[in-house]
Design an enzyme around this catalytic site. Structure first.
Site, PDB file in Angstrom:
ATOM      1  N   GLY A 127      -5.442  -8.904  -3.273  1.00 54.81           N
ATOM      2  CA  GLY A 127      -5.493  -7.788  -4.041  1.00 54.81           C
ATOM      3  C   GLY A 127      -5.948  -6.418  -3.621  1.00 54.81           C
ATOM      4  O   GLY A 127      -7.056  -6.119  -3.884  1.00 54.81           O
ATOM      5  N   TYR A 128      -5.108  -5.898  -2.747  1.00 49.23           N
ATOM      6  CA  TYR A 128      -5.499  -4.423  -2.157  1.00 49.23           C
ATOM      7  C   TYR A 128      -4.807  -3.436  -2.772  1.00 49.23           C
ATOM      8  O   TYR A 128      -5.023  -2.654  -3.559  1.00 49.23           O
ATOM      9  CB  TYR A 128      -5.360  -4.779  -0.576  1.00 49.23           C
ATOM     10  CG  TYR A 128      -6.546  -4.970   0.091  1.00 49.23           C
ATOM     11  CD1 TYR A 128      -7.378  -5.922  -0.585  1.00 49.23           C
ATOM     12  CD2 TYR A 128      -6.819  -4.808   1.467  1.00 49.23           C
ATOM     13  CE1 TYR A 128      -8.604  -6.333   0.213  1.00 49.23           C
ATOM     14  CE2 TYR A 128      -7.989  -5.030   2.167  1.00 49.23           C
ATOM     15  CZ  TYR A 128      -8.727  -5.805   1.582  1.00 49.23           C
ATOM     16  OH  TYR A 128      -9.971  -6.124   2.284  1.00 49.23           O
ATOM     17  N   THR A 161       1.404 -11.093  -1.992  1.00 54.95           N
ATOM     18  CA  THR A 161       2.306 -11.905  -1.329  1.00 54.95           C
ATOM     19  C   THR A 161       1.838 -13.429  -2.036  1.00 54.95           C
ATOM     20  O   THR A 161       0.985 -13.605  -1.872  1.00 54.95           O
ATOM     21  CB  THR A 161       2.270 -12.012   0.131  1.00 54.95           C
ATOM     22  OG1 THR A 161       2.789 -10.623   0.519  1.00 54.95           O
ATOM     23  CG2 THR A 161       2.894 -12.964   0.749  1.00 54.95           C
ATOM     24  N   GLU A 244      -6.705  -8.941  10.061  1.00 54.98           N
ATOM     25  CA  GLU A 244      -5.195  -8.959   9.586  1.00 54.98           C
ATOM     26  C   GLU A 244      -4.191  -8.310  10.510  1.00 54.98           C
ATOM     27  O   GLU A 244      -3.257  -9.042  11.216  1.00 54.98           O
ATOM     28  CB  GLU A 244      -4.878  -8.318   8.207  1.00 54.98           C
ATOM     29  CG  GLU A 244      -3.604  -8.410   7.779  1.00 54.98           C
ATOM     30  CD  GLU A 244      -3.305  -7.800   6.413  1.00 54.98           C
ATOM     31  OE1 GLU A 244      -2.011  -7.776   5.899  1.00 54.98           O
ATOM     32  OE2 GLU A 244      -4.108  -6.889   5.841  1.00 54.98           O
TER      33      GLU A 244
END
Length: 396
Positions: A127-128, A161, A244
């Site tokens: 949740g960014y 995603t 990431e």
């Protein structure tokens, strides 16, 4: 700096190959190599096979259930998984939130969440990003107001995603709107089954449900789900993004796709000869292969410094790795030509044994091409990564 593999490294590679040869289900391998769509069950099945071997979290230390591998072993594992055609181990739990919990979480958070990530008991999402807060992530507006022993969360996340499957979401939330924007952000772990959370699908150009919008309407989150200190979430967010971006380089996957491209170009004919024999097309493939070899050496140079956390060099890997992935799909589409035009969802979803257009290899390539347009955007757009490189590596 020695970038050659040792005899011990090669023995480890043989061990990994033997495991993959014995344990990778042929149906999963076929789906990956043929660019077909993977289901939740596909991802979970492979995750749990790797977990039984103790290899699902290659970067984790042994104290948390990892194999304790060095950086070279981790690279070999990822390289061989890509070569074999395994589904990827989804990064949101294993490679993204887990390192943050290990570095900044409480003892209780480590004891509870880390085993559940290893077993895939919890499916995590990220949740960014928000509408209006993508590359400028620090401008996020989702709020978390403390009331007693809970935070009340309101706002929206987007491009989440596989959030439709998620049990948990790690969220950046604004806990102080009166300070500099980077200084008022906190890092929360939120149960996706909490009342007030709504997940709405975003259907992509290839008609796949891969990403979502997530809405929070007065969602109650226990204070003990705060990672680290309140208003220090920006520090944790940057730490996570370093992990990431390093993974986005995906050298092993690009090596597998390069081999697939060459095979496709040998099958396609131009003036009665294989397309790969055409000097212009062959030059494009050769240039791409050189770029990929250079990227792999850069990755090896980075992992040779394994005692350091991912730094600005992760941005270098993210930029070039994502560009190479896009170049590969462009050349695949060029090689397939009109055979890639028919859109056959039944074949892509595994409901039909062969593509309606008659070319099983070409049928998924248009969707694959369109889907990889995202690689230069997610994880921080390449334009932002170039700013990071300019400031933190070049000192400009």
């Amino acid at each position: 700096m020695d970038l050659n593999y040792s005899a011990e490294d090669e023995a480890f590679r043989d061990q990994v190959r033997a495991f993959l040869d014995a344990e990778l289900p042929p149906d999963l391998q076929a789906k990956v190599r043929r660019h077909l769509r993977l289901t939740k069950d596909d991802y979970v099945r492979w995750h749990r096979i790797a977990a039984r071997q103790g290899w699902v979290a290659p970067a984790w230390p042994t104290e948390y259930g990892g194999p304790g591998w060095n950086a070279t072993q981790r690279h070999i594992w990822e390289d061989e998984c890509a070569r074999a055609g395994t589904p990827r181990i989804l990064p949101f739990g294993v490679n993204m939130v887990a390192p943050v919990i290990m570095a900044f979480g409480s003892a209780e958070q480590k004891a509870y969440y880390l085993p559940r990530i290893l077993s895939c008991e919890d499916w995590w999402c990220q949740g960014y990003s928000e509408p209006g807060s993508g590359s400028d992530l620090a401008s996020l507006k989702t709020s978390a107001v403390r009331e007693g022993d809970h935070y009340i969360v309101n706002g929206q996340k987007t491009w989440t995603t596989l959030g439709q499957y998620a049990d948990m979401i790690f969220c950046l939330v604004r806990t102080d709107a009166t300070v500099r924007k980077q200084e008022g952000i906190s890092f929360l772990l939120i149960d996706m089954h909490t009342p007030g959370i709504t997940v709405r699908p975003i259907i992509m150009l290839d008609e796949e449900h891969e990403v979502n919008e997530v809405f929070f309407d007065n969602v109650k989150v226990p204070v003990q789900n705060l990672v680290g200190k309140e208003n220090k979430g920006w520090t944790y967010a940057k730490y996570l993004l370093g992990h990431e971006r390093t993974g986005i380089a995906a050298v092993g996957v690009s090596k597998r796709e390069l081999a697939a491209l060459k095979k496709l170009a040998m099958r396609q004919l131009k003036h009665g000869k294989p397309l790969l024999d055409d000097p212009l097309f062959a030059a494009k493939v050769a240039n791409l292969e050189i770029e990929l070899m250079a990227l792999e050496v850069t990755v090896l140079r980075t992992i040779a410094q394994e005692d350091q956390a991912p730094g600005p060099q992760a941005s270098l890997l993210k930029v070039r790795g994502s560009e190479i992935q896009q170049m590969l799909t462009e050349l695949m589409l060029e090689a397939a030509g009109p055979a890639a035009l028919p859109f056959d969802p039944a074949y892509l979803d595994g409901a039909a044994p062969h593509a309606a257009g008659g070319d099983d290899a070409a049928a998924p390539l248009a969707g694959y091409y369109f889907n990889t347009r995202k690689t230069t955007i997610y994880g921080g757009s390449n334009e932002i990564q170039k700013n990071i490189i300019t400031q933190m590596i070049l000192g400009l």
